[in-house]
Write a protein that holds these residues in place. Sequence first.
Motif, PDB file in Angstrom:
ATOM      1  N   MET A   1      -5.563  18.475 -14.287  1.00 49.55           N
ATOM      2  CA  MET A   1      -5.782  16.988 -13.883  1.00 49.55           C
ATOM      3  C   MET A   1      -6.240  16.685 -12.650  1.00 49.55           C
TER       4      MET A   1
ATOM      5  N   GLU B   1       1.843   8.560  -4.935  1.00 53.26           N
ATOM      6  CA  GLU B   1       0.838   8.734  -5.725  1.00 53.26           C
ATOM      7  C   GLU B   1      -0.468   8.962  -4.992  1.00 53.26           C
TER       8      GLU B   1
ATOM      9  N   LYS C   1       2.991  15.419 -13.404  1.00 50.43           N
ATOM     10  CA  LYS C   1       1.902  14.676 -12.476  1.00 50.43           C
ATOM     11  C   LYS C   1       2.496  14.891 -11.163  1.00 50.43           C
ATOM     12  N   ASN C   2       3.776  14.460 -10.711  1.00 56.71           N
ATOM     13  CA  ASN C   2       3.947  14.348  -9.642  1.00 56.71           C
ATOM     14  C   ASN C   2       5.579  14.840  -9.581  1.00 56.71           C
TER      15      ASN C   2
ATOM     16  N   THR D   1       2.749  12.339 -29.541  1.00 53.59           N
ATOM     17  CA  THR D   1       1.255  11.772 -29.439  1.00 53.59           C
ATOM     18  C   THR D   1       0.189  12.671 -29.021  1.00 53.59           C
ATOM     19  N   ILE D   2       0.581  14.008 -28.817  1.00 55.69           N
ATOM     20  CA  ILE D   2      -0.653  14.937 -28.471  1.00 55.69           C
ATOM     21  C   ILE D   2      -0.592  15.749 -29.719  1.00 55.69           C
TER      22      ILE D   2
ATOM     23  N   THR E   1      -1.630   6.350 -24.281  1.00 56.56           N
ATOM     24  CA  THR E   1      -1.827   8.010 -24.576  1.00 56.56           C
ATOM     25  C   THR E   1      -3.016   8.201 -25.402  1.00 56.56           C
TER      26      THR E   1
ATOM     27  N   PHE F   1       2.463   7.596 -17.844  1.00 57.42           N
ATOM     28  CA  PHE F   1       3.967   7.425 -17.591  1.00 57.42           C
ATOM     29  C   PHE F   1       3.984   6.803 -16.391  1.00 57.42           C
ATOM     30  N   VAL F   2       3.459   7.646 -15.334  1.00 52.33           N
ATOM     31  CA  VAL F   2       3.378   7.193 -13.891  1.00 52.33           C
ATOM     32  C   VAL F   2       3.063   5.700 -13.776  1.00 52.33           C
TER      33      VAL F   2
ATOM     34  N   HIS G   1      -1.063  10.614 -21.253  1.00 49.50           N
ATOM     35  CA  HIS G   1       0.281  10.553 -21.620  1.00 49.50           C
ATOM     36  C   HIS G   1       1.085  10.842 -20.143  1.00 49.50           C
ATOM     37  N   ALA G   2       0.890  11.720 -19.226  1.00 49.81           N
ATOM     38  CA  ALA G   2       1.357  11.915 -17.958  1.00 49.81           C
ATOM     39  C   ALA G   2       0.979  10.883 -16.990  1.00 49.81           C
ATOM     40  N   GLU G   3      -0.298  10.476 -17.102  1.00 51.21           N
ATOM     41  CA  GLU G   3      -0.799   9.418 -16.121  1.00 51.21           C
ATOM     42  C   GLU G   3      -0.240   8.133 -16.603  1.00 51.21           C
TER      43      GLU G   3
ATOM     44  N   VAL H   1       7.778  14.079 -17.931  1.00 46.94           N
ATOM     45  CA  VAL H   1       6.301  13.814 -18.024  1.00 46.94           C
ATOM     46  C   VAL H   1       5.877  13.346 -16.684  1.00 46.94           C
ATOM     47  N   LEU H   2       6.620  12.323 -15.978  1.00 47.38           N
ATOM     48  CA  LEU H   2       5.938  11.974 -14.800  1.00 47.38           C
ATOM     49  C   LEU H   2       6.168  13.177 -13.930  1.00 47.38           C
TER      50      LEU H   2
ATOM     51  N   ASN I   1      -5.216  13.478 -24.740  1.00 49.82           N
ATOM     52  CA  ASN I   1      -3.888  12.655 -24.862  1.00 49.82           C
ATOM     53  C   ASN I   1      -2.762  13.011 -23.884  1.00 49.82           C
ATOM     54  N   GLY I   2      -2.611  14.447 -23.560  1.00 49.23           N
ATOM     55  CA  GLY I   2      -1.708  14.942 -22.548  1.00 49.23           C
ATOM     56  C   GLY I   2      -1.830  14.448 -21.370  1.00 49.23           C
TER      57      GLY I   2
ATOM     58  N   VAL J   1       5.969   3.863 -15.153  1.00 45.62           N
ATOM     59  CA  VAL J   1       7.304   3.506 -14.386  1.00 45.62           C
ATOM     60  C   VAL J   1       6.780   2.764 -12.905  1.00 45.62           C
TER      61      VAL J   1
END
Lengths: 323, 293
Positions: free
Chosen positions: A236, A318, B50-51, B201-202, A271, A252-253, A248-250, B46-47, A244-245, A256
Amino acid sequence: MDVTVRIRRYDPEVENPESYWQEYPVTMDDSATVLDALIKIREEQDGTLSLRCSCRSSICGSCAMRINGHAGLACKTQASSALTDGNTIVIEPAGVMPVVKDLVVDFSLFWDKIREVVPYLQPQGDEPEAEYIASNESMLHLSSVTACIMCGSCVSDCTVMEVDPTFLGPAALAKAYRFTADPRDGDEKGVSQERLEQLVEPTGMWDCTRCGECVSACPKGVDPMGRIMALRDQAMESGLNNSNGARHAEAFVDIVGHSGSLNEALLPVKTVGITNIPGLMSFLPVGLRALTHGKMPPLIHPNIENVQNVRKLVKKLEDPPLD
Amino acid sequence: MKYAFFPGCVARGGCPELYGAAKLICQRLGIELQEMPGASCTGAGVLQEKNEFLGDTLNARTFAMAEDLGLQIMTICSTCQGVMSQANHRMRKDPEYLARVNKELAVEGLEYKGTANPKHLLWVMIEDVGLDKLTELITRPLSGIRMAPFYGCYLVRPTDALDMEEHPERLTALEQVIETLGATVVDFSGKTRCCGFPILTINETNSVAMVAKHTLDVKDLGADAMVTPCPLCHLNLDGYQPKAQAQAQRKIDMPILHLPQAIGLAMGISRKELGLQKHIVSTKALMVKVGAA
């Protein structure tokens, strides 16, 4: 110490070969390992029992097998700590890889994956005048990854490889990280862009479920799943966000960071990508089933109380302000 | 007995029946629940991809809120439990790291002092309520029901963050509860494996293959139902079972119960109140067998 060793056996040379259980009563020292018990059985009771072993001190990685359902080294496991139901130890061959005979499995799959990640340094750019320099910190960081003894315990217990042997798997992905995180690999900044581009493809880093089985199974503290998470971070960071992975993570951030809690209706949409019509259509049957059973998450997602505080936190952490 | 209640997003989103069932059984067990309307999502791991620091800070924020209430946290989600335990583990073993987190929380006037000890309802049942108390409240024992446990990865690994050494009873907690309810445990090696939800979803094919494997394994062992303390496992094992059936080309029909639903059934609470009609896989045949139809 009197124990019963229950072993899953398999002989390919009989007519219609099928695996079966066989039990052996063994008397041994309290300090004995599971491997000691197996060798004792082979030497004193049943010379037909096949297993691999060599160093007996968790260095060679030969004796990985399932002990009471979980992979580990027989030579590193004390028999006294492995007793179930009072005095039984259950021994099976490692999982995922096909059984050759008894506790011996075919490692071809394991080695194919390791080869697939090109397990040697590939520096780009001009060669330095003298040797390549790597900092002590970077080598210390890699020392726990290079501790891998290729025993296959992580592969044995990988939940994804169990259903899909095309997944690169924990051992090979940890090995890949050993190179992507090496400052001598890749460009002048040590970024292994080409490797990462291959590793974000299907069957690569994003196919891991984060179940943690490999971390538990590893006898050397390599933490394969942690390395896979670090690979995702590297991908990333280097702009490989079109999967998709990564989405998905982005997402999610983002979600939230907007409402403080998870918006389950929006996450899958973000996603697969908002413009990916076939991808979005694939959710329809599941969404409809959820709807008709009163399970559909609310489409208008409520924010948590004082959501502005979470928004500020997410924004700040972030996009940290430049010093 | 009172806890700061952290149901998690899914128990109020995709699995609303879990939230309702948990409230009902807690009432009967004499567990008082204090909601935390300002608590955020744990990040679900999951979050954190990334961080991680952001994830830990969000969890510390929730812990600080519980400290201000003078309460320990109880959750009903294996994933929330695991993510909170991991965050807590990192912060408690490294005071400097905790200080960095607290610097971020100070903006909101919060401070995490490091005293949180979040517990899943499953652990609360074993460690705080006690199985004797549960036994007293059982009016409709699930005798004759064969029930397979399914923990959810985050409630069993990594063992250090989950205090398994100090609490070895946590490794068999679900089986202990199933037995206390009067049902027969269907033990199977998949009980601590992955349900497949995180990669839904992956790589849906693999995710669904995991659903098929676990549900068919317990079906072949003669299970009447599976019970899970994780709503994410429930979403996959229940919600994607139709796709798993199609993929495996075998009929599965394995009802998946949330832990509080299984407990509630044995307490004599009705099928409807427990939201058992909200599942994708019908629970009707099971209810007839339990005597709760």
